[in-house]
Every structure is written in structure tokens, then in C-alpha cells.
Design a protein around this motif. Structure first.
Motif, mmCIF file in Angstrom:
data_model
loop_
_atom_site.group_PDB
_atom_site.id
_atom_site.type_symbol
_atom_site.label_atom_id
_atom_site.label_comp_id
_atom_site.label_asym_id
_atom_site.label_seq_id
_atom_site.Cartn_x
_atom_site.Cartn_y
_atom_site.Cartn_z
ATOM 1 N N SER A 151 -26.724 -33.459 13.573
ATOM 2 C CA SER A 151 -25.425 -32.869 13.303
ATOM 3 C C SER A 151 -25.538 -31.789 12.237
ATOM 4 C CB SER A 151 -24.468 -33.972 12.829
ATOM 5 O OG SER A 151 -23.254 -33.447 12.372
ATOM 6 N N ILE A 152 -24.761 -30.696 12.404
ATOM 7 C CA ILE A 152 -24.761 -29.613 11.421
ATOM 8 C C ILE A 152 -23.404 -29.595 10.737
ATOM 9 C CG2 ILE A 152 -25.148 -27.167 11.012
ATOM 10 C CD1 ILE A 152 -27.583 -28.718 12.116
ATOM 11 N N MET A 153 -23.296 -30.365 9.687
ATOM 12 C CA MET A 153 -22.092 -30.410 8.868
ATOM 13 C C MET A 153 -22.427 -31.101 7.557
ATOM 14 S SD MET A 153 -19.714 -33.524 10.325
ATOM 15 C CE MET A 153 -18.705 -33.446 8.831
ATOM 16 N N ARG A 154 -21.553 -30.945 6.579
ATOM 17 C CA ARG A 154 -21.796 -31.556 5.274
ATOM 18 C C ARG A 154 -21.158 -32.933 5.216
ATOM 19 N NH1 ARG A 154 -23.379 -30.164 0.413
ATOM 20 N NH2 ARG A 154 -23.588 -27.952 0.973
ATOM 21 N N GLU A 155 -21.947 -33.933 4.842
ATOM 22 C CA GLU A 155 -21.435 -35.282 4.587
ATOM 23 C C GLU A 155 -22.366 -35.957 3.593
ATOM 24 O OE1 GLU A 155 -20.873 -39.552 6.835
ATOM 25 O OE2 GLU A 155 -20.568 -37.724 8.001
ATOM 26 N N ALA A 156 -21.841 -36.374 2.486
ATOM 27 C CA ALA A 156 -22.659 -36.953 1.422
ATOM 28 C C ALA A 156 -23.417 -38.181 1.914
ATOM 29 C CB ALA A 156 -21.778 -37.332 0.235
ATOM 30 N N ASN A 157 -24.684 -38.267 1.504
ATOM 31 C CA ASN A 157 -25.525 -39.437 1.749
ATOM 32 C C ASN A 157 -25.753 -39.731 3.224
ATOM 33 O OD1 ASN A 157 -25.616 -39.993 -1.095
ATOM 34 N ND2 ASN A 157 -23.562 -40.873 -0.926
ATOM 35 N N ASN A 158 -25.695 -38.708 4.050
ATOM 36 C CA ASN A 158 -26.005 -38.886 5.470
ATOM 37 C C ASN A 158 -27.059 -37.866 5.862
ATOM 38 O OD1 ASN A 158 -26.108 -39.213 8.234
ATOM 39 N ND2 ASN A 158 -23.911 -39.480 8.462
ATOM 40 N N GLU A 159 -28.289 -38.299 5.994
ATOM 41 C CA GLU A 159 -29.416 -37.402 6.217
ATOM 42 C C GLU A 159 -29.384 -36.699 7.572
ATOM 43 O OE1 GLU A 159 -31.628 -36.318 4.245
ATOM 44 O OE2 GLU A 159 -31.526 -37.639 2.523
ATOM 45 N N VAL A 160 -28.693 -37.244 8.564
ATOM 46 C CA VAL A 160 -28.655 -36.573 9.855
ATOM 47 C C VAL A 160 -27.542 -35.532 9.930
ATOM 48 C CG1 VAL A 160 -29.682 -38.553 11.018
ATOM 49 C CG2 VAL A 160 -27.190 -38.292 11.011
ATOM 50 N N ARG A 161 -26.731 -35.430 8.893
ATOM 51 C CA ARG A 161 -25.715 -34.389 8.796
ATOM 52 C C ARG A 161 -26.271 -33.266 7.922
ATOM 53 N NH1 ARG A 161 -21.476 -35.417 12.470
ATOM 54 N NH2 ARG A 161 -20.301 -37.277 11.898
ATOM 55 N N MET A 162 -26.886 -32.262 8.529
ATOM 56 C CA MET A 162 -27.458 -31.168 7.747
ATOM 57 C C MET A 162 -26.370 -30.166 7.371
ATOM 58 S SD MET A 162 -30.585 -28.528 8.583
ATOM 59 C CE MET A 162 -31.847 -29.766 8.214
ATOM 60 N N PRO A 163 -26.220 -29.843 6.083
ATOM 61 C CA PRO A 163 -25.226 -28.854 5.660
ATOM 62 C C PRO A 163 -25.455 -27.518 6.364
ATOM 63 C CG PRO A 163 -26.093 -30.033 3.767
ATOM 64 C CD PRO A 163 -26.947 -30.423 4.936
ATOM 65 N N PRO A 164 -24.396 -26.862 6.814
ATOM 66 C CA PRO A 164 -24.542 -25.600 7.546
ATOM 67 C C PRO A 164 -25.344 -24.539 6.795
ATOM 68 C CG PRO A 164 -22.313 -26.426 7.791
ATOM 69 C CD PRO A 164 -22.985 -27.324 6.785
ATOM 70 N N GLU A 165 -25.178 -24.459 5.475
ATOM 71 C CA GLU A 165 -25.915 -23.438 4.719
ATOM 72 C C GLU A 165 -27.424 -23.704 4.719
ATOM 73 O OE1 GLU A 165 -24.217 -26.382 1.632
ATOM 74 O OE2 GLU A 165 -23.577 -25.450 3.531
ATOM 75 N N GLN A 166 -27.816 -24.973 4.745
ATOM 76 C CA GLN A 166 -29.238 -25.301 4.818
ATOM 77 C C GLN A 166 -29.789 -24.964 6.200
ATOM 78 O OE1 GLN A 166 -30.227 -29.370 3.907
ATOM 79 N NE2 GLN A 166 -32.378 -29.103 4.417
ATOM 80 N N PHE A 167 -29.027 -25.289 7.235
ATOM 81 C CA PHE A 167 -29.432 -24.953 8.600
ATOM 82 C C PHE A 167 -29.562 -23.435 8.750
ATOM 83 C CE2 PHE A 167 -28.207 -24.094 13.098
ATOM 84 C CZ PHE A 167 -29.291 -24.707 13.714
ATOM 85 N N LYS A 168 -28.601 -22.684 8.219
ATOM 86 C CA LYS A 168 -28.665 -21.224 8.312
ATOM 87 C C LYS A 168 -29.899 -20.689 7.604
ATOM 88 C CE LYS A 168 -26.140 -16.937 7.457
ATOM 89 N NZ LYS A 168 -24.874 -16.300 7.021
ATOM 90 N N ALA A 169 -30.245 -21.226 6.457
ATOM 91 C CA ALA A 169 -31.431 -20.766 5.727
ATOM 92 C C ALA A 169 -32.693 -20.968 6.568
ATOM 93 C CB ALA A 169 -31.548 -21.505 4.400
ATOM 94 N N GLN A 170 -32.767 -22.056 7.279
ATOM 95 C CA GLN A 170 -33.918 -22.316 8.146
ATOM 96 C C GLN A 170 -33.972 -21.317 9.300
ATOM 97 O OE1 GLN A 170 -33.630 -26.447 9.252
ATOM 98 N NE2 GLN A 170 -34.081 -27.179 7.195
ATOM 99 N N ILE A 171 -32.815 -21.062 9.917
ATOM 100 C CA ILE A 171 -32.770 -20.129 11.036
ATOM 101 C C ILE A 171 -33.103 -18.712 10.577
ATOM 102 C CG2 ILE A 171 -31.299 -19.145 12.833
ATOM 103 C CD1 ILE A 171 -32.178 -22.140 13.171
ATOM 104 N N VAL A 172 -32.589 -18.317 9.429
ATOM 105 C CA VAL A 172 -32.902 -16.987 8.888
ATOM 106 C C VAL A 172 -34.396 -16.865 8.621
ATOM 107 C CG1 VAL A 172 -32.588 -15.464 6.892
ATOM 108 C CG2 VAL A 172 -30.603 -16.588 7.928
ATOM 109 N N TYR A 173 -35.005 -17.914 8.081
ATOM 110 C CA TYR A 173 -36.458 -17.895 7.851
ATOM 111 C C TYR A 173 -37.214 -17.706 9.161
ATOM 112 C CZ TYR A 173 -41.175 -19.481 6.838
ATOM 113 O OH TYR A 173 -42.535 -19.552 6.744
ATOM 114 N N LEU A 174 -36.850 -18.467 10.177
ATOM 115 C CA LEU A 174 -37.506 -18.362 11.487
ATOM 116 C C LEU A 174 -37.393 -16.936 12.032
ATOM 117 C CD1 LEU A 174 -36.206 -21.727 12.945
ATOM 118 C CD2 LEU A 174 -38.624 -21.158 12.629
ATOM 119 N N HIS A 175 -36.210 -16.371 11.919
ATOM 120 C CA HIS A 175 -35.980 -15.008 12.411
ATOM 121 C C HIS A 175 -36.828 -13.990 11.648
ATOM 122 C CE1 HIS A 175 -33.767 -11.601 14.073
ATOM 123 N NE2 HIS A 175 -33.587 -11.150 12.838
#
Length: 284
Positions: free
Chosen positions: A74-98
């Protein structure tokens, strides 16, 4: 209806081993945790002296192929839930890949590359999402589209149209725009705990439902919780899937059979250093 979850302590063990889920249904809103060179081909990503070759590769005098298959939930922010990746962290990964020149590929391209020596773009990788959360469409889809990337959703077929999960119109739009919609069983069951007849039912019914709803064949599968044994693998083959994905650590590679494909677990707060490490090391 909210899905059951497990505690953060179990997640820590999972991250240290394979990453991902355990045998519980995916969570919706809970504070608990659920639980990858040449101009044309990625065939020399590591020196061949460091990689073992299977007999077929030796006969062809070609090195094995290693391709990172990233998996998220999941791509959303939720405290203490490791499978919910914050959107800004996901974007940073995608920008790096690009910025590093990576190109996303489909599961058909992955299968043909690993097992039929098909051609690939430079620096290929695969993005996958397990379970089919609605934020895969709402948040991940527009971001990936901005950078020219597509992805795969391993969808739990009985969750379609449920609160917090993808709808049929969303799935169809993703498919039209180059995403793969693949199978993750009908009910997200622990397959090794079911009878052989029920395992086959989980696989065949979900495959049939997805194919009917999408209007095309569904050839790829991900084991819920990474839960599998030989009987489950045989059932996956019998149900007609070409390739199946585990939660085992590492990159997909041509030395491993098509029903034990490894993936790279991506989780909340992993940090860019760890993300880059996993992206650059096939046996991270």
C-alpha cells in the motif's frame, strides 16, 4: 470490513528473512503490521565469474540473467504499519529509478527474458503490488505514469469492489494503460493449510473471475504470504499459470524455475540507502 493484522514484532522477523505478509488477511486501517549491460540486454549486470550458470546457460555460453522485481503493498501514510509506504518515500524511490535510467517491464517481458532469452531495455526492473489496495490506483498509478513506468497488481479476486480495495473500473483502466493485473488467490488463504481440492479451487476460481472481468488471460500468480510447498506449486501449474512469485529475498534470475521467482521487499521507512542496496545486490 476491516481485515485482521499481526503485531510489529512479527514484521521485524519477516523483514530480516523474506519480507511481506504472514498468514492473515491484509489490513485496511490498522496501526498493526502486515505482513532489482548492454544497450539492449541486462545480461552482464554482474561479472559472470561471480554467478553460477545452469547447464543450458553453459551450452549457450551466455551468463544467467538477474532482474530486480520490487514488491510493495500500500502507498499511504499510516503510523507503525510497514506495508503502508508513505507516498513521499515511494516517490523518492521512483525518482531515483528514473534518474538512474531504469526501465519498467511487464511480466510477459520478464518471463520471456528469463526463460526464452527475450530482449529487454537497458536496466530493466519490475514493480509489483500485492493484494490490490485502492491507493495503488489513486496514488501509485499517477506517479508511475508521470515517469513512464507501469506495474503489476497481484489482486485478491474476492476483494474487488470492497472498501479500501480496487474496483473493476480501476483495474480495467490500469490494464488499458499497460499495467499487469495478476492473481493472488480468491480469498488470500494460506495455501499449505488447505486441502489439495480447496487449493485448486482458490486458484482456478480467482483466475476465472479475473479473466472474465478483464477480458484477457491471467497467466501470473503470487503466493499469499509467500506460503508454498511442492503440492501448492503443482496446483499452480495445473491451474495454468506460467510463472509464480514468492516473498523470498533476492532478484528474479534465470537459474531459478518459473514457480519460485524471488522479489525485493520494499517497506515503509526502509530508507534510500537500503533501497539502493537491494536494487544493486541480487542476493541482498
Amino acid at each position: 470490513m476491516f481485515k485482521k493484522t499481526i503485531g510489529p514484532l512479527i514484521l521485524i522477523v519477516l523483514i530480516l528473512t523474506s519480507g511481506g505478509c504472514t498468514c492473515r488477511k491484509p489490513a485496511l486501517n490498522s496501526t498493526k503490521v502486515q505482513a532489482a549491460n548492454s544497450s539492449a540486454l541486462l545480461v552482464d549486470i554482474l561479472p559472470s565469474s561471480k554467478l553460477s550458470q545452469d547447464p543450458q546457460d553453459k551450452r549457450n555460453n551466455t551468463p544467467p540473467r538477474y532482474i530486480p522485481v520490487l514488491y510493495y503493498h500500500s502507498i499511504m501514510r499510516e503510523a507503525n504499519n510497514e506495508v503502508r509506504m508513505p507516498p513521499e518515500q515511494f516517490k523518492a524511490q521512483i525518482v531515483y529509478l528514473h534518474h538512474q535510467g531504469y526501465h519498467s517491464i511487464t511480466l510477459n517481458q520478464l518471463y520471456e527474458s528469463l526463460y526464452q532469452r527475450g530482449a529487454l531495455p537497458e536496466k530493466p526492473f519490475v514493480i509489483t503490488f500485492d493484494d490490490g489496495y485502492e491507493d495503488n490506483y489513486q496514488t501509485a498509478y499517477p506517479l508511475l505514469k508521470e515517469y513512464g513506468y507501469t506495474a503489476t497488481v497481484f489482486m485478491i479476486s474476492s476483494y474487488i469492489n470492497e472498501k479500501g480495495f480496487l474496483t473493476w473500473p480501476q483495474l480495467k483502466e490500469l490494464a488499458v494503460n499497460g499495467w499487469d493485473i495478476a492473481d493472488h488467490t480468491r480469498n488470500h488463504s494460506c495455501l499449505t493449510k488447505l486441502s489439495p481440492l480447496k487449493v485448486l479451487g482458490e486458484l482456478e476460481s480467482s483466475k476465472k473471475d479475473l479473466e472474465k472481468g478483464l477480458g484477457h488471460s491471467v497467466d501470473y500468480f503470487a503466493y499469499p504470504y509467500g506460503d508454498l510447498d511442492n503440492a501448492v506449486v503443482q496446483a499452480v501449474k495445473k491451474a495454468g499459470y506460467l510463472m509464480a512469485f514468492t516473498t523470498l529475498r533476492g532478484w528474479a534470475d534465470s537459474n531459478t524455475d518459473a514457480y519460485h521467482v524471488r522479489r525485493v521487499y520494499c517497506y515503509a521507512n526502509m530508507g534510500m540507502k537500503e533501497f539502493i542496496h537491494r536494487l544493486q545486490n541480487p542476493n541482498y
